[in-house]
Design a protein around this motif. Structure first.
Motif, PDB file in Angstrom:
ATOM      1  N   SER A 106       5.028 -25.041 -43.265  1.00  0.00           N
ATOM      2  CA  SER A 106       4.633 -23.559 -43.892  1.00  0.00           C
ATOM      3  C   SER A 106       3.417 -23.095 -43.059  1.00  0.00           C
ATOM      4  O   SER A 106       3.423 -21.840 -42.905  1.00  0.00           O
ATOM      5  CB  SER A 106       4.356 -23.568 -45.034  1.00  0.00           C
ATOM      6  OG  SER A 106       3.083 -24.229 -45.651  1.00  0.00           O
ATOM      7  N   GLN A 115      -7.220 -17.693 -47.587  1.00  0.00           N
ATOM      8  CA  GLN A 115      -6.093 -17.529 -46.370  1.00  0.00           C
ATOM      9  C   GLN A 115      -4.927 -18.068 -47.332  1.00  0.00           C
ATOM     10  O   GLN A 115      -3.706 -17.476 -47.168  1.00  0.00           O
ATOM     11  CB  GLN A 115      -6.129 -18.380 -45.402  1.00  0.00           C
ATOM     12  CG  GLN A 115      -5.393 -18.315 -44.293  1.00  0.00           C
ATOM     13  CD  GLN A 115      -5.135 -16.612 -44.100  1.00  0.00           C
ATOM     14  OE1 GLN A 115      -6.255 -15.958 -43.672  1.00  0.00           O
ATOM     15  NE2 GLN A 115      -3.874 -16.332 -43.793  1.00  0.00           N
ATOM     16  N   LYS A 118      -3.484 -15.593 -49.809  1.00  0.00           N
ATOM     17  CA  LYS A 118      -2.813 -14.511 -49.193  1.00  0.00           C
ATOM     18  C   LYS A 118      -1.449 -15.026 -48.780  1.00  0.00           C
ATOM     19  O   LYS A 118      -0.370 -14.045 -48.788  1.00  0.00           O
ATOM     20  CB  LYS A 118      -3.603 -14.014 -47.789  1.00  0.00           C
ATOM     21  CG  LYS A 118      -4.776 -13.097 -47.917  1.00  0.00           C
ATOM     22  CD  LYS A 118      -5.461 -12.737 -46.944  1.00  0.00           C
ATOM     23  CE  LYS A 118      -6.837 -12.142 -46.892  1.00  0.00           C
ATOM     24  NZ  LYS A 118      -7.760 -12.452 -45.704  1.00  0.00           N
ATOM     25  N   ASP A 119      -1.291 -16.135 -48.032  1.00  0.00           N
ATOM     26  CA  ASP A 119       0.101 -16.687 -47.594  1.00  0.00           C
ATOM     27  C   ASP A 119       1.100 -16.810 -48.793  1.00  0.00           C
ATOM     28  O   ASP A 119       2.324 -16.529 -48.742  1.00  0.00           O
ATOM     29  CB  ASP A 119      -0.075 -17.898 -46.987  1.00  0.00           C
ATOM     30  CG  ASP A 119      -0.876 -17.772 -45.592  1.00  0.00           C
ATOM     31  OD1 ASP A 119      -0.991 -16.608 -44.897  1.00  0.00           O
ATOM     32  OD2 ASP A 119      -1.311 -18.663 -45.112  1.00  0.00           O
ATOM     33  N   LEU A 121       0.749 -15.143 -51.593  1.00  0.00           N
ATOM     34  CA  LEU A 121       1.144 -13.905 -52.013  1.00  0.00           C
ATOM     35  C   LEU A 121       2.362 -13.336 -51.529  1.00  0.00           C
ATOM     36  O   LEU A 121       3.247 -12.597 -51.786  1.00  0.00           O
ATOM     37  CB  LEU A 121      -0.010 -12.883 -52.275  1.00  0.00           C
ATOM     38  CG  LEU A 121      -0.813 -13.211 -53.251  1.00  0.00           C
ATOM     39  CD1 LEU A 121      -2.207 -12.368 -53.082  1.00  0.00           C
ATOM     40  CD2 LEU A 121      -0.204 -12.536 -54.689  1.00  0.00           C
ATOM     41  N   ARG A 122       2.363 -13.494 -49.826  1.00  0.00           N
ATOM     42  CA  ARG A 122       3.500 -12.974 -49.149  1.00  0.00           C
ATOM     43  C   ARG A 122       4.782 -13.439 -49.477  1.00  0.00           C
ATOM     44  O   ARG A 122       5.666 -12.864 -49.476  1.00  0.00           O
ATOM     45  CB  ARG A 122       3.064 -13.330 -47.667  1.00  0.00           C
ATOM     46  CG  ARG A 122       2.431 -12.090 -46.751  1.00  0.00           C
ATOM     47  CD  ARG A 122       2.763 -12.465 -45.408  1.00  0.00           C
ATOM     48  NE  ARG A 122       2.082 -13.502 -45.090  1.00  0.00           N
ATOM     49  CZ  ARG A 122       0.758 -13.411 -44.566  1.00  0.00           C
ATOM     50  NH1 ARG A 122       0.065 -12.397 -44.885  1.00  0.00           N
ATOM     51  NH2 ARG A 122       0.139 -14.472 -44.283  1.00  0.00           N
ATOM     52  N   LEU A 123       4.766 -14.841 -49.895  1.00  0.00           N
ATOM     53  CA  LEU A 123       6.029 -15.460 -50.438  1.00  0.00           C
ATOM     54  C   LEU A 123       6.682 -14.825 -51.455  1.00  0.00           C
ATOM     55  O   LEU A 123       7.773 -14.740 -51.939  1.00  0.00           O
ATOM     56  CB  LEU A 123       5.871 -16.978 -50.673  1.00  0.00           C
ATOM     57  CG  LEU A 123       5.570 -17.889 -49.783  1.00  0.00           C
ATOM     58  CD1 LEU A 123       5.376 -19.127 -49.907  1.00  0.00           C
ATOM     59  CD2 LEU A 123       6.587 -17.819 -48.555  1.00  0.00           C
ATOM     60  N   ALA A 125       6.232 -11.391 -52.403  1.00  0.00           N
ATOM     61  CA  ALA A 125       5.761  -9.998 -52.287  1.00  0.00           C
ATOM     62  C   ALA A 125       6.576  -9.015 -52.977  1.00  0.00           C
ATOM     63  O   ALA A 125       6.003  -7.985 -53.593  1.00  0.00           O
ATOM     64  CB  ALA A 125       6.140  -9.561 -50.852  1.00  0.00           C
ATOM     65  N   ASP A 126       7.780  -9.309 -53.521  1.00  0.00           N
ATOM     66  CA  ASP A 126       8.557  -8.302 -54.233  1.00  0.00           C
ATOM     67  C   ASP A 126       8.582  -8.596 -55.701  1.00  0.00           C
ATOM     68  O   ASP A 126       9.296  -8.238 -56.483  1.00  0.00           O
ATOM     69  CB  ASP A 126       9.889  -8.265 -53.651  1.00  0.00           C
ATOM     70  CG  ASP A 126      10.670  -9.584 -53.876  1.00  0.00           C
ATOM     71  OD1 ASP A 126      10.072 -10.676 -53.866  1.00  0.00           O
ATOM     72  OD2 ASP A 126      12.024  -9.508 -53.658  1.00  0.00           O
ATOM     73  N   ASN A 129       3.646  -7.104 -60.150  1.00  0.00           N
ATOM     74  CA  ASN A 129       2.161  -7.297 -60.008  1.00  0.00           C
ATOM     75  C   ASN A 129       1.471  -8.240 -61.199  1.00  0.00           C
ATOM     76  O   ASN A 129       0.563  -8.919 -60.956  1.00  0.00           O
ATOM     77  CB  ASN A 129       1.297  -5.831 -60.303  1.00  0.00           C
ATOM     78  CG  ASN A 129       1.345  -5.342 -58.744  1.00  0.00           C
ATOM     79  OD1 ASN A 129       1.501  -6.144 -57.603  1.00  0.00           O
ATOM     80  ND2 ASN A 129       1.338  -4.065 -58.363  1.00  0.00           N
ATOM     81  N   LEU A 132       2.115 -11.286 -59.981  1.00  0.00           N
ATOM     82  CA  LEU A 132       1.257 -11.673 -58.979  1.00  0.00           C
ATOM     83  C   LEU A 132      -0.205 -12.127 -59.182  1.00  0.00           C
ATOM     84  O   LEU A 132      -0.974 -12.546 -58.387  1.00  0.00           O
ATOM     85  CB  LEU A 132       1.244 -10.584 -57.898  1.00  0.00           C
ATOM     86  CG  LEU A 132       2.819 -10.575 -57.254  1.00  0.00           C
ATOM     87  CD1 LEU A 132       2.823  -9.503 -56.089  1.00  0.00           C
ATOM     88  CD2 LEU A 132       3.167 -11.844 -56.692  1.00  0.00           C
ATOM     89  N   HIS A 136      -3.316 -13.726 -57.366  1.00  0.00           N
ATOM     90  CA  HIS A 136      -4.444 -12.983 -56.981  1.00  0.00           C
ATOM     91  C   HIS A 136      -5.745 -13.588 -57.568  1.00  0.00           C
ATOM     92  O   HIS A 136      -6.885 -13.554 -56.927  1.00  0.00           O
ATOM     93  CB  HIS A 136      -4.332 -11.603 -57.707  1.00  0.00           C
ATOM     94  CG  HIS A 136      -3.487 -10.718 -56.546  1.00  0.00           C
ATOM     95  ND1 HIS A 136      -4.305 -10.427 -55.370  1.00  0.00           N
ATOM     96  CD2 HIS A 136      -2.578  -9.920 -56.730  1.00  0.00           C
ATOM     97  CE1 HIS A 136      -3.469  -9.479 -54.797  1.00  0.00           C
ATOM     98  NE2 HIS A 136      -2.274  -9.419 -55.566  1.00  0.00           N
TER      99      HIS A 136
END
Ligand SMILES: Cc1cc2nc3c(=O)[nH]c(=O)nc-3n(C[C@H](O)[C@H](O)[C@H](O)COP(=O)(O)OP(=O)(O)OC[C@H]3O[C@@H](n4cnc5c(N)ncnc54)[C@H](O)[C@@H]3O)c2cc1C
Length: 257
Positions: A106, A115, A118-119, A121-123, A125-126, A129, A132, A136
């Motif tokens: 990955s 970092q 962030k990575d 959170l991208r997985l 993304a949809d 909140n 999420l 966060h």
């Protein structure tokens, strides 16, 4: 040794002779190989463990979302599973189907928390909140763990002077929530077997006959829950129905010892 005793040789040079070696040494047990050739296999799911310490004071919104038990948010072969622990802590398992070496593949630098945050959170993304927020706001510590299991019906021939207990005997994914319970039951069962039997060999045999079916049942349940929960299907709805039934059925009746 022919008597069933074993000589233990420790790293620090100390040696000892034991009538009974209890392999309670977890998933990567080194005692297991004395009685069984089974090796843990990757079950296709990796989790990243995150946590919130002093959660009630620092993150009341997370504390409220998880409540006093567990929250499962499941979709698209992924999950965010939050669990209330003792001492004002909540643990969350970021869960996904992934290849065995995903931790490396990955490219996520788990030792660089901001970092990694962030990575990850991208997985997701949809995702909503409110969920999420787990990623966060969690503490800056991301622990990736690929999950391994032994065969669901793992058993072995009675071997004089050696037994296995807990994950060493029946490593399963955590989706039945039974690993700790089984380990504690095993220990109690073993104590009773030793107290009640005429000799150690009989005690070992009696103990194994008790734990094998119980562990197999939990391992089957854990495997089938994993397939249901971490799936592309209607995982959230299936999990909701599963837990509703579980609550309605009350405590399990087969844990009497
Ligand atoms: C992500 C995750 C979530 C889980 N959630 C739950 C849950 O909600 N409920 C539940 O019931 N179970 C859960 N489990 C399972 C549970 O953690 C295990 O089933 C349980 O810890 C097994 O206990 P054990 O004593 O057999 O093994 P372990 O807890 O692994 O203990 C084995 C001990 O042996 C020590 N050891 C190993 N080798 C040696 C050696 N050579 N010399 C000396 N010491 C050694 C280790 O350091 C360790 O302290 C979860 C597991 C995972 C991975």
């Amino acid at each position: 040794m022919s008597s069933g005793q074993h000589t233990l040789i420790f790293d620090n040079g100390v040696t000892d002779i034991a009538d009974l070696v209890i392999g309670a040494d977890g998933a990567r047990s080194c005692i297991r190989s004395l009685v069984s050739s089974a090796m843990p296999q990757y079950c296709g799911v990796t989790i990243v463990e995150i946590q919130f310490i002093f959660v009630d004071d620092r993150h009341p919104e997370i504390a409220k979302l998880v409540g006093r038990g567990t929250i499962f948010a499941l979709s698209d072969n992924k999950g965010l599973i939050g669990q209330r622990n003792g001492q004002n802590q909540i643990r969350v398992y970021i869960t996904l189907r992934a290849p065995e070496n995903w931790i490396v593949e990955s490219g996520i630098a788990f030792d660089q928390p901001e970092q990694a945050r962030k990575d990850l959170l991208r997985l997701f993304a949809d995702w909503d909140n409110s969920l999420l927020n787990f990623i966060h706001f969690c503490d800056a510590n991301f622990i990736p763990r690929p999950l391994y299991t032994l065969p669901t019906n793992h058993r072995w021939e009675t071997h004089p002077g050696v037994i296995l207990l807990g994950d060493a005997a029946h490593l399963m994914s955590p989706f039945a929530g039974e690993g700790v319970n089984l380990a504690m039951l095993d220990a109690t069962e073993l104590a009773l077997a030793i107290t009640n039997a005429d000799d150690l060999k009989q005690a070992i045999h009696n103990y194994e006959q008790k734990i094998f079916p119980r562990a197999a049942k939990a391992a089957e349940e854990s495997s089938s829950n994993l397939d249901l929960f971490i799936s592309t299907g209607n995982a959230g709805k299936i999990a909701a129905e599963f837990f509703k039934k579980l609550m309605e059925s009350g405590p399990p009746k087969d844990t009497q010892i």
